[in-house]
Design a protein around this motif. Structure first.
Motif, PDB file in Angstrom:
ATOM      1  N   ARG A 179       0.762  -1.331  -0.164  1.00  0.00           N
ATOM      2  CA  ARG A 179       0.167  -0.030  -0.187  1.00  0.00           C
ATOM      3  C   ARG A 179       0.667   1.272  -0.068  1.00  0.00           C
ATOM      4  O   ARG A 179       0.543   2.127  -0.558  1.00  0.00           O
ATOM      5  CB  ARG A 179      -1.057   0.055   1.195  1.00  0.00           C
ATOM      6  N   ARG A 180       1.889   1.183   0.746  1.00  0.00           N
ATOM      7  CA  ARG A 180       2.956   2.494   0.679  1.00  0.00           C
ATOM      8  C   ARG A 180       3.635   2.602  -0.570  1.00  0.00           C
ATOM      9  O   ARG A 180       4.299   3.603  -0.575  1.00  0.00           O
ATOM     10  CB  ARG A 180       3.748   2.309   1.872  1.00  0.00           C
ATOM     11  N   ARG A 181       3.579   1.735  -1.247  1.00  0.00           N
ATOM     12  CA  ARG A 181       4.333   1.898  -2.897  1.00  0.00           C
ATOM     13  C   ARG A 181       3.315   2.591  -3.707  1.00  0.00           C
ATOM     14  O   ARG A 181       3.586   2.986  -4.877  1.00  0.00           O
ATOM     15  CB  ARG A 181       4.437   0.509  -3.339  1.00  0.00           C
ATOM     16  N   LEU A 182       2.022   3.037  -3.320  1.00  0.00           N
ATOM     17  CA  LEU A 182       1.183   3.484  -4.200  1.00  0.00           C
ATOM     18  C   LEU A 182       1.203   5.072  -4.031  1.00  0.00           C
ATOM     19  O   LEU A 182       1.758   5.517  -2.843  1.00  0.00           O
ATOM     20  CB  LEU A 182      -0.407   3.371  -3.416  1.00  0.00           C
ATOM     21  N   LYS A 183       1.142   5.635  -5.072  1.00  0.00           N
ATOM     22  CA  LYS A 183       1.415   7.064  -5.240  1.00  0.00           C
ATOM     23  C   LYS A 183       0.350   7.855  -6.044  1.00  0.00           C
ATOM     24  O   LYS A 183      -0.406   7.138  -6.803  1.00  0.00           O
ATOM     25  CB  LYS A 183       2.791   7.471  -5.980  1.00  0.00           C
ATOM     26  N   GLY A 184       0.210   9.213  -5.587  1.00  0.00           N
ATOM     27  CA  GLY A 184      -0.854   9.760  -6.130  1.00  0.00           C
ATOM     28  C   GLY A 184      -0.310  10.310  -7.419  1.00  0.00           C
ATOM     29  O   GLY A 184       0.793  11.161  -7.785  1.00  0.00           O
ATOM     30  N   PHE A 185      -1.378  10.331  -8.714  1.00  0.00           N
ATOM     31  CA  PHE A 185      -0.921  10.882 -10.022  1.00  0.00           C
ATOM     32  C   PHE A 185      -2.105  11.740 -10.143  1.00  0.00           C
ATOM     33  O   PHE A 185      -3.426  11.475  -9.809  1.00  0.00           O
ATOM     34  CB  PHE A 185      -0.837   9.731 -10.960  1.00  0.00           C
ATOM     35  N   PHE A 186      -1.907  12.832 -11.184  1.00  0.00           N
ATOM     36  CA  PHE A 186      -2.784  13.705 -11.231  1.00  0.00           C
ATOM     37  C   PHE A 186      -3.574  13.793 -12.626  1.00  0.00           C
ATOM     38  O   PHE A 186      -3.028  13.181 -13.358  1.00  0.00           O
ATOM     39  CB  PHE A 186      -2.018  15.222 -11.422  1.00  0.00           C
ATOM     40  N   THR A 187      -4.798  14.177 -12.443  1.00  0.00           N
ATOM     41  CA  THR A 187      -5.759  13.842 -13.666  1.00  0.00           C
ATOM     42  C   THR A 187      -5.737  15.119 -14.357  1.00  0.00           C
ATOM     43  O   THR A 187      -5.286  16.193 -13.807  1.00  0.00           O
ATOM     44  CB  THR A 187      -7.130  13.395 -13.327  1.00  0.00           C
ATOM     45  N   ASN A 188      -6.388  15.115 -15.545  1.00  0.00           N
ATOM     46  CA  ASN A 188      -6.525  16.201 -16.531  1.00  0.00           C
ATOM     47  C   ASN A 188      -7.417  17.357 -15.727  1.00  0.00           C
ATOM     48  O   ASN A 188      -7.685  18.453 -16.354  1.00  0.00           O
ATOM     49  CB  ASN A 188      -6.788  15.846 -17.877  1.00  0.00           C
ATOM     50  N   HIS A 189      -8.120  16.849 -14.598  1.00  0.00           N
ATOM     51  CA  HIS A 189      -9.193  17.730 -14.069  1.00  0.00           C
ATOM     52  C   HIS A 189      -8.484  18.513 -13.023  1.00  0.00           C
ATOM     53  O   HIS A 189      -9.091  19.323 -12.416  1.00  0.00           O
ATOM     54  CB  HIS A 189     -10.325  17.119 -13.410  1.00  0.00           C
ATOM     55  N   SER A 190      -7.077  18.341 -12.866  1.00  0.00           N
ATOM     56  CA  SER A 190      -6.342  19.076 -11.743  1.00  0.00           C
ATOM     57  C   SER A 190      -5.532  20.257 -12.186  1.00  0.00           C
ATOM     58  O   SER A 190      -4.844  20.586 -11.499  1.00  0.00           O
ATOM     59  CB  SER A 190      -5.510  18.197 -10.969  1.00  0.00           C
ATOM     60  N   SER A 191      -5.897  20.657 -13.365  1.00  0.00           N
ATOM     61  CA  SER A 191      -4.835  21.771 -13.925  1.00  0.00           C
ATOM     62  C   SER A 191      -4.973  22.885 -13.299  1.00  0.00           C
ATOM     63  O   SER A 191      -3.912  23.622 -12.835  1.00  0.00           O
ATOM     64  CB  SER A 191      -5.039  22.080 -15.544  1.00  0.00           C
ATOM     65  N   HIS A 192      -6.059  23.331 -12.504  1.00  0.00           N
ATOM     66  CA  HIS A 192      -6.138  24.419 -11.942  1.00  0.00           C
ATOM     67  C   HIS A 192      -4.943  24.564 -10.655  1.00  0.00           C
ATOM     68  O   HIS A 192      -4.613  25.579  -9.981  1.00  0.00           O
ATOM     69  CB  HIS A 192      -7.363  24.755 -11.355  1.00  0.00           C
TER      70      HIS A 192
END
Length: 421
Positions: A179-192
């Motif tokens: 679980r600690r290998r999981l990372k957050g990636f940003f979607t195209n809805h996060s541009s702001h």
């Protein structure tokens, strides 16, 4: 603390307090922080603004997680985070700066609900994912897909909300290794999240577009993408005479000065004419977009072409835009709501919520009429705003301009305001 206000340290040209070096960076990872304790200093209060300025000064406007340095002297849209999660603990030692993307990672459950983050298994450090995503965004104007940030990343076996729920029960450091290998990636809805801290203005379009091979972009495209992302992913709070609550109850529940732009896209009011127009309208916005793209591709963009599209696709409404500081917006918005419902002020109106991270933020109030081609109608609406106390210079923008992404800095040389007063 005797700091007199937000601007003073920066006006003096000081970059950091000599006896207080910037805070040490902390290890960024996905987390869920339920800010507990009552916020004792409202974000609009002079005390919080002064404290915010103190922390920005102390830490050189630098994100404590990724090291991003705000290019704005007032640290626009940088977030002051309570390290222990207690919003009542305003000891400067408990306060640190986050850029919006790092703040989203820290509150991954909220960011997941908004569609800004998803999780994948990656050997990259979370902070490096933020840095690389920002670097690509600044080059291309778009949020890169995860495979461009980390080609070896694989989809997680849980989604970000499932992971957030796990962390409500088990701290990150106690989660299983997978679980600690999981990372957050940003979607195209996060541009702001990336755009709001950047310098704005016309961009250098001589660059090839960066790693993703995207076409060069201008400020108009960036602004359009930011607005579209917010409008698509956050609710609109609407009120009309058909609503069960009173207009005063609506105003009390959603004052724009205290309603966050991370929770709401717009606060709106409609009168009977607007409701009837909405029932009768059948707009082919996909057809409009296709026609506009064809005009752009052929290099035929002129004001007359825009007007022809407006008539062809029946996009004839428009609005006066009024920019108001946070300490004045509630009173003016209340007057506009009451006048709109009474039928003496256009067909509808909307106001932007508060950007808590921007002490210089000015809300925009859009007040609509049905036909931008009618100068008499446009002038009547302007005069109504003047009677309600609007004294500043204001601009009028047809809705077709919005549909065609005509903002400040557009590459066609079209003024974003049809009229000014």
């Amino acid at each position: 603390m005797e700091s007199s206000g937000l601007e003073t340290p920066f006006e003096q040209g000081i970059t950091h307090a000599p006896d207080e070096p910037p805070s040490t960076h902390w290890h960024l990872h996905l987390s869920v922080t339920r800010t507990h304790g009552n916020r004792t200093l409202p974000v609009s209060s002079p005390q919080w603004k002064a404290l915010r300025a103190e922390i920005l000064l102390r830490d050189d406007r630098t994100c404590s997680a990724c090291g991003y340095v705000s290019p704005h002297a007032n640290g626009r849209s940088m977030v002051i985070d309570h390290a222990d999660g207690d919003a009542s603990n305003n000891d400067p030692a408990n306060l640190r700066i986050h850029c919006p993307p790092c703040e989203a990672v820290r509150h991954c459950g909220f960011a997941g609900l908004r569609g800004w983050l998803f999780v994948g298994e990656s050997t990259m450090e979370q902070v490096d994912i933020v840095r690389k995503t920002r670097e690509m965004f600044e080059s291309t104007g778009t949020v890169p897909r995860a495979k461009f940030v980390d080609p070896s990343a694989i989809p997680g076996d849980v989604d970000v909300l499932e992971l957030a729920n796990m962390m409500l029960e088990t701290p990150w450091e106690d989660l299983p290794a997978e679980r600690r290998r999981l990372k957050g990636f940003f979607t195209n809805h996060s541009s702001h999240l990336f755009h709001k801290t950047m310098l704005t203005g016309n961009q250098d379009t001589n660059d090839s577009g960066g790693d993703l091979g995207e076409a060069p972009f201008n400020e108009s495209d960036r602004r359009a993408a930011e607005i579209a992302a917010r409008e698509a992913n956050l609710p609109w709070i609407s009120y009309s005479k058909e609503s069960p609550r009173s207009s005063q109850g609506f105003l009390d529940s959603y004052p724009p000065s205290k309603t966050s732009d991370t929770e709401v896209a717009w606060i709106c009011v409609y009168n009977d004419r607007a409701v009837k127009m909405k029932d009768e309208e059948s707009l082919d916005l996909d057809g409009l977009s296709t026609a506009w793209d064809k005009i752009c591709a052929e290099g035929l963009v002129t004001l007359s072409q825009v007007d022809k599209l407006a008539e062809e696709f029946n996009v004839l409404s428009g609005k006066w835009l009024v920019f108001v500081p946070t300490d004045q917006v509630d009173a003016l918005w209340g007057r506009i709501v009451r006048a709109t419902l009474a039928g003496t002020m256009g067909t509808s109106a909307k106001v932007s919520p508060c950007d808590e991270g921007n002490p210089d933020y000015r809300h925009v109030i859009c007040v609509y009429n049905s036909d931008y081609r009618s100068k008499a109608e446009v002038d009547k609406l302007r005069n109504g705003l003047r009677r309600l106390g609007v004294k500043e210079r204001i601009g009028y923008k047809p809705d077709i301009y919005t549909n065609c992404r005509i903002y400040v800095g557009n590459s066609w040389g079209i003024s974003p305001s049809r009229y000014r007063s």
